[in-house]
Design a protein around this motif. Sequence first.
Motif, short mmCIF file in Angstrom:
data_model
loop_
_atom_site.label_atom_id
_atom_site.label_comp_id
_atom_site.label_asym_id
_atom_site.label_seq_id
_atom_site.Cartn_x
_atom_site.Cartn_y
_atom_site.Cartn_z
N GLY A 1 3.32 -3.04 -13.10
CA GLY A 1 3.06 -3.11 -14.53
C GLY A 1 4.37 -3.27 -15.29
N TRP A 2 4.40 -2.82 -16.51
CA TRP A 2 5.63 -2.87 -17.28
C TRP A 2 5.62 -1.74 -18.30
N CYS A 3 6.83 -1.38 -18.76
CA CYS A 3 6.99 -0.38 -19.81
C CYS A 3 8.03 -0.91 -20.80
N TRP A 4 8.02 -0.37 -22.02
CA TRP A 4 8.98 -0.79 -23.03
C TRP A 4 10.38 -0.26 -22.67
N ALA B 1 0.86 -1.18 0.00
CA ALA B 1 0.00 0.00 0.00
C ALA B 1 0.90 1.23 0.00
N LEU B 2 0.34 2.36 -0.39
CA LEU B 2 1.09 3.60 -0.32
C LEU B 2 1.25 4.02 1.14
N HIS B 3 2.25 4.85 1.41
CA HIS B 3 2.46 5.36 2.76
C HIS B 3 1.22 6.15 3.19
N GLY B 4 0.58 5.69 4.26
CA GLY B 4 -0.63 6.34 4.73
C GLY B 4 -1.87 5.97 3.94
N GLY B 5 -1.72 5.11 2.94
CA GLY B 5 -2.85 4.71 2.11
C GLY B 5 -3.51 3.44 2.61
N LYS B 6 -4.71 3.19 2.10
CA LYS B 6 -5.46 2.01 2.51
C LYS B 6 -5.73 1.06 1.35
N LEU B 7 -5.64 1.55 0.11
CA LEU B 7 -5.96 0.71 -1.03
C LEU B 7 -4.82 -0.26 -1.31
N PRO B 8 -5.12 -1.53 -1.55
CA PRO B 8 -4.07 -2.52 -1.78
C PRO B 8 -3.41 -2.36 -3.15
N GLY B 9 -2.14 -2.73 -3.23
CA GLY B 9 -1.46 -2.77 -4.51
C GLY B 9 -2.06 -3.84 -5.40
N PHE B 10 -1.76 -3.76 -6.69
CA PHE B 10 -2.33 -4.73 -7.62
C PHE B 10 -1.41 -4.95 -8.81
N VAL B 11 -1.62 -6.06 -9.48
CA VAL B 11 -0.89 -6.39 -10.71
C VAL B 11 -1.72 -5.92 -11.89
N ASP B 12 -1.12 -5.16 -12.76
CA ASP B 12 -1.85 -4.60 -13.91
C ASP B 12 -2.29 -5.70 -14.87
N ARG B 13 -3.43 -5.48 -15.49
CA ARG B 13 -3.97 -6.45 -16.45
C ARG B 13 -3.14 -6.57 -17.72
N SER B 14 -2.18 -5.66 -17.91
CA SER B 14 -1.31 -5.76 -19.08
C SER B 14 -0.41 -6.99 -19.01
N PHE B 15 -0.27 -7.58 -17.82
CA PHE B 15 0.39 -8.88 -17.71
C PHE B 15 -0.62 -9.94 -18.12
N GLU B 16 -0.44 -10.52 -19.28
CA GLU B 16 -1.37 -11.55 -19.73
C GLU B 16 -1.27 -12.77 -18.82
N PRO B 17 -2.32 -13.59 -18.76
CA PRO B 17 -2.31 -14.74 -17.86
C PRO B 17 -1.06 -15.61 -18.03
N SER C 1 2.01 -14.72 -17.60
CA SER C 1 3.23 -14.02 -18.01
C SER C 1 4.15 -13.68 -16.85
N LEU C 2 3.59 -13.46 -15.66
CA LEU C 2 4.45 -13.13 -14.52
C LEU C 2 5.48 -14.22 -14.26
N GLY C 3 5.10 -15.46 -14.49
CA GLY C 3 6.02 -16.56 -14.28
C GLY C 3 7.20 -16.54 -15.22
N ARG C 4 7.09 -15.83 -16.33
CA ARG C 4 8.19 -15.74 -17.30
C ARG C 4 9.13 -14.59 -16.99
N PHE C 5 8.74 -13.69 -16.10
CA PHE C 5 9.63 -12.60 -15.70
C PHE C 5 10.49 -13.09 -14.55
N VAL C 6 11.68 -13.55 -14.89
CA VAL C 6 12.57 -14.14 -13.90
C VAL C 6 13.83 -13.29 -13.74
N ALA C 7 14.57 -13.56 -12.68
CA ALA C 7 15.79 -12.80 -12.42
C ALA C 7 16.79 -12.99 -13.56
N VAL C 8 17.38 -11.90 -14.03
CA VAL C 8 18.40 -11.98 -15.07
C VAL C 8 19.65 -12.62 -14.47
N PRO C 9 20.49 -13.25 -15.30
CA PRO C 9 21.68 -13.91 -14.76
C PRO C 9 22.57 -12.98 -13.94
#
Length: 226
Positions: free
Chosen positions: A197-200, A83-99, A101-109
């Motif tokens: 989320g992600w950016c190019w 959550a943000l500092h002093g905030g109440k709304l929970p963080g979330f994963v953006d829908r731009s991550f297709e089903p 896909s998060l599993g494919r974002f792994v630590a680089v060597p």
Amino acid sequence: MTALDPAAEFDRQVRTLTGLGYPELSGLTPERFAERLAPLRATALAAASDTEHAHDPGSGRVPFVLVVTRELAPIEETMPRTALHGGKLPGFVDRSFEPGSLGRFVAVPEAELPDPQAYLLLGVERGEEFCGAVPREAMATVAGRGRTLLTIEEGIALLTHFPQVLVKNKCFSLGGSRSGDRRVPAIWISQKAPKLGWCWEGNPHTWLGMASAAGRRAAHAAPPGA
């Protein structure tokens, strides 16, 4: 900048994770979860004694962060516990991550994780100096300084323990996790909550820097029952 008691700070971070339900996510009792992380306490004390990393969360700089990876706690479950500092709304994963896909974002060597489940990230900076820079150029600059890019789990850990680091116009990319394409994960503010989320890699954003760290360190001894 404030003085830091590394032992007290490590204990605080363990309490934070426990209070957010990380033991349950890890399939452990709170006691076993604490035992799993306990060997890192000595590591935190040693790191604090042999480095001079700043402790100034408001400016996006902290000496160490306790990281629990997806092997113990899934990203899909840990991001909503931010959550943000002093905030109440929970963080979330953006829908731009297709089903899936998060599993494919792994630590680089280059990240060289010292432990697949839990470790300390040292000398962390959110990297607002790179706001407006092209991400791939920022990543090259970070590497040239001998620093390491943060992974998704490390970015979530930073935000979890220090929510004050995520503020308007000072959000951060997480170039330490990649999926083999041009996408670079990032955490920023959306709908008054943290968003993963992600950016190019070739598209700069004035409000998005590049988080980095001085290094990573595992426990000095194997955890009980490991």
